[in-house]
Design an enzyme around this catalytic site. Structure first.
Site, PDB file in Angstrom:
ATOM      1  N   ILE A 118       0.852  -1.206   0.000  1.00 45.63           N
ATOM      2  CA  ILE A 118       0.000   0.000   0.000  1.00 45.63           C
ATOM      3  C   ILE A 118       0.884   1.251   0.000  1.00 45.63           C
ATOM      4  O   ILE A 118       0.597   2.239  -0.671  1.00 45.63           O
ATOM      5  CB  ILE A 118      -0.978  -0.006   1.202  1.00 45.63           C
ATOM      6  CG1 ILE A 118      -1.784  -1.309   1.194  1.00 45.63           C
ATOM      7  CG2 ILE A 118      -1.937   1.194   1.125  1.00 45.63           C
ATOM      8  CD1 ILE A 118      -2.659  -1.523   2.415  1.00 45.63           C
ATOM      9  N   TYR A 131      -2.058  -8.288  16.257  1.00 43.13           N
ATOM     10  CA  TYR A 131      -1.898  -7.298  15.193  1.00 43.13           C
ATOM     11  C   TYR A 131      -2.915  -6.166  15.374  1.00 43.13           C
ATOM     12  O   TYR A 131      -2.553  -4.983  15.440  1.00 43.13           O
ATOM     13  CB  TYR A 131      -2.065  -7.977  13.819  1.00 43.13           C
ATOM     14  CG  TYR A 131      -2.259  -7.012  12.690  1.00 43.13           C
ATOM     15  CD1 TYR A 131      -1.251  -6.102  12.363  1.00 43.13           C
ATOM     16  CD2 TYR A 131      -3.447  -6.978  11.952  1.00 43.13           C
ATOM     17  CE1 TYR A 131      -1.429  -5.188  11.323  1.00 43.13           C
ATOM     18  CE2 TYR A 131      -3.627  -6.083  10.919  1.00 43.13           C
ATOM     19  CZ  TYR A 131      -2.618  -5.185  10.605  1.00 43.13           C
ATOM     20  OH  TYR A 131      -2.802  -4.288   9.593  1.00 43.13           O
ATOM     21  N   LEU A 165      -5.750 -13.519  -0.144  1.00 51.02           N
ATOM     22  CA  LEU A 165      -6.591 -14.341  -1.018  1.00 51.02           C
ATOM     23  C   LEU A 165      -6.341 -14.094  -2.512  1.00 51.02           C
ATOM     24  O   LEU A 165      -6.048 -15.038  -3.254  1.00 51.02           O
ATOM     25  CB  LEU A 165      -8.069 -14.096  -0.667  1.00 51.02           C
ATOM     26  CG  LEU A 165      -9.068 -14.857  -1.525  1.00 51.02           C
ATOM     27  CD1 LEU A 165      -8.904 -16.362  -1.357  1.00 51.02           C
ATOM     28  CD2 LEU A 165     -10.501 -14.447  -1.167  1.00 51.02           C
ATOM     29  N   ILE A 198      -9.803 -23.065   0.343  1.00 50.06           N
ATOM     30  CA  ILE A 198     -10.819 -22.165   0.903  1.00 50.06           C
ATOM     31  C   ILE A 198     -10.884 -22.454   2.408  1.00 50.06           C
ATOM     32  O   ILE A 198     -11.218 -23.580   2.804  1.00 50.06           O
ATOM     33  CB  ILE A 198     -12.189 -22.429   0.246  1.00 50.06           C
ATOM     34  CG1 ILE A 198     -12.127 -22.125  -1.253  1.00 50.06           C
ATOM     35  CG2 ILE A 198     -13.282 -21.641   0.946  1.00 50.06           C
ATOM     36  CD1 ILE A 198     -13.378 -22.515  -2.032  1.00 50.06           C
TER      37      ILE A 198
END
Ligand code: UDP
Length: 329
Positions: free
Chosen positions: A12, A140, A189, A206
């Site tokens: 990011i 976290y 993912l 999954i």
């Protein structure tokens, strides 16, 4: 404007640096390259090192006239934080403590902080509002929440203006394909599904299909990384113009299940993707969807790439042309 971006070589962070450069802002990056990539940065003034290095912090603040800080540098893996909580407190809380101390000392009064939906824990209401309870389910999220509180009290005591941005699931890549997402090991993912599409892994798993959701798989709110970058820039402008101390969610307000994400990846890549059901992953809430009304109203934020298919397409453009990521895998 001169903006210090900590963790500017990360996923990011690097997209935000590129965005700021496109707005013709002066950018300084501080990164220790523990996770970030040099190749993600171009034409930027760089300081290499960790926030714990206060001598380096002094150098950064003494050598530059900084108007605002965007603070990304942090450890950010939920699973790892469960196993090494003290590492997370050290790197995230203590690291930020040093940064805030220096910001106060050098009178750099504006800081935008990279927070997370993990501050909420298991949500009681959907969509999630900023005023909802914050009960993190992992270290976290706890460290990010502790930092939010450190910033709030620093505003009260020292007038340090701050905006904490709680993002939901960052996705996508630079639409022009210059930079992208490359974590080692990968745990997110969409990159995992795309690696399966590229044949780099046999298939994907999954994590759980017995959640109380429409198809039994977890639902997440995906947000394009450049829309996050835009929000950081707007937050800096808001702090410079109005000051203050605030918290905003950043998401699209629309949820997609893991199975829907895989289907979208199949559609975009036109490849077969093998997906097997596996046990739940520890600490995963069933559903996380943001209300981002406040960010839109207060920052004037308007996500530009709000379609999941666009996010997957941009991620695919980069992954399919950078099979080895930045080459450091
Ligand atoms: N997920 C999955 N298989 C994977 C990686 C992730 O089923 O190989 C699921 C995960 O359990 C979660 C969703 O995908 O429900 C998004 O996970 P990710 O790690 O990308 O982001 P998070 O929501 O943890 O921030």
């Amino acid at each position: 404007m001169t903006i210090l971006v900590t963790g500017g070589a990360g996923y990011i962070g690097s997209h935000t640096v590129l965005y700021l450069q496109q707005q013709s802002e002066e950018v300084i990056v501080l990164d220790d390259f523990s996770k970030g990539h040099r190749e993600a940065l171009h034409d930027v003034k760089l300081y290499e090192g960790n926030l714990a290095n206060t001598v380096l912090l002094d150098k950064v603040f003494q050598e530059n006239k900084i108007d605002a800080i965007i603070h990304f540098a942090a450890s950010s893996l939920v699973g790892e934080s469960m196993k090494k909580p003290l590492d997370y407190y050290e790197n995230n809380v203590l690291g930020t403590f040093q940064l805030i101390k220096k910001a106060v000392e050098y009178k750099v009064n504006n800081i935008v902080f990279s927070s997370t939906a993990a501050t909420y824990g298991e949500p009681k209401n959907i969509p999630i509002l900023e005023t909802d309870p914050t009960i993190p389910t992992n270290p976290y999220g706890e460290t990010k929440l502790a930092i939010e509180k450190m910033l709030r009290w620093s505003y009260e005591a020292y007038g340090l203006n701050s905006i904490c941005l709680r993002y939901f699931n960052a996705a996508g890549a630079d639409p022009e394909g210059r930079i992208g997402e490359d974590h080692t090991p990968e745990s997110h993912l969409i990159p995992i599904v795309l690696e399966a599409a590229l044949g780099q892994r046999d298939g994907m798993k999954i994590f759980g299909n017995d959640y109380p959701t429409t198809d039994g798989t977890c639902i997440r709110d995906y947000i394009h990384v450049l829309d996050l970058a835009q929000a950081h820039y707007l937050a800096v402008q808001k702090l410079i113009n109005d000051g203050g101390c605030d918290i905003f969610n950043l998401g699209n307000g629309q949820g997609f299940s893991v199975k829907e994400v895989i289907e979208t990846c199949r559609k975009v890549t036109q490849r077969e993707i093998k997906a097997d059901i596996a046990p739940r992953r520890e600490g995963d809430p069933a559903q996380l969807i943001a209300s981002s009304k406040r960010a839109k109203n207060n920052l004037g934020w308007q996500p530009k790439y709000n379609q999941l298919e666009t996010m997957v397409q941009h991620a695919w453009n980069w992954h399919s042309t950078h099979i080895e990521g930045y080459g450091s895998k």
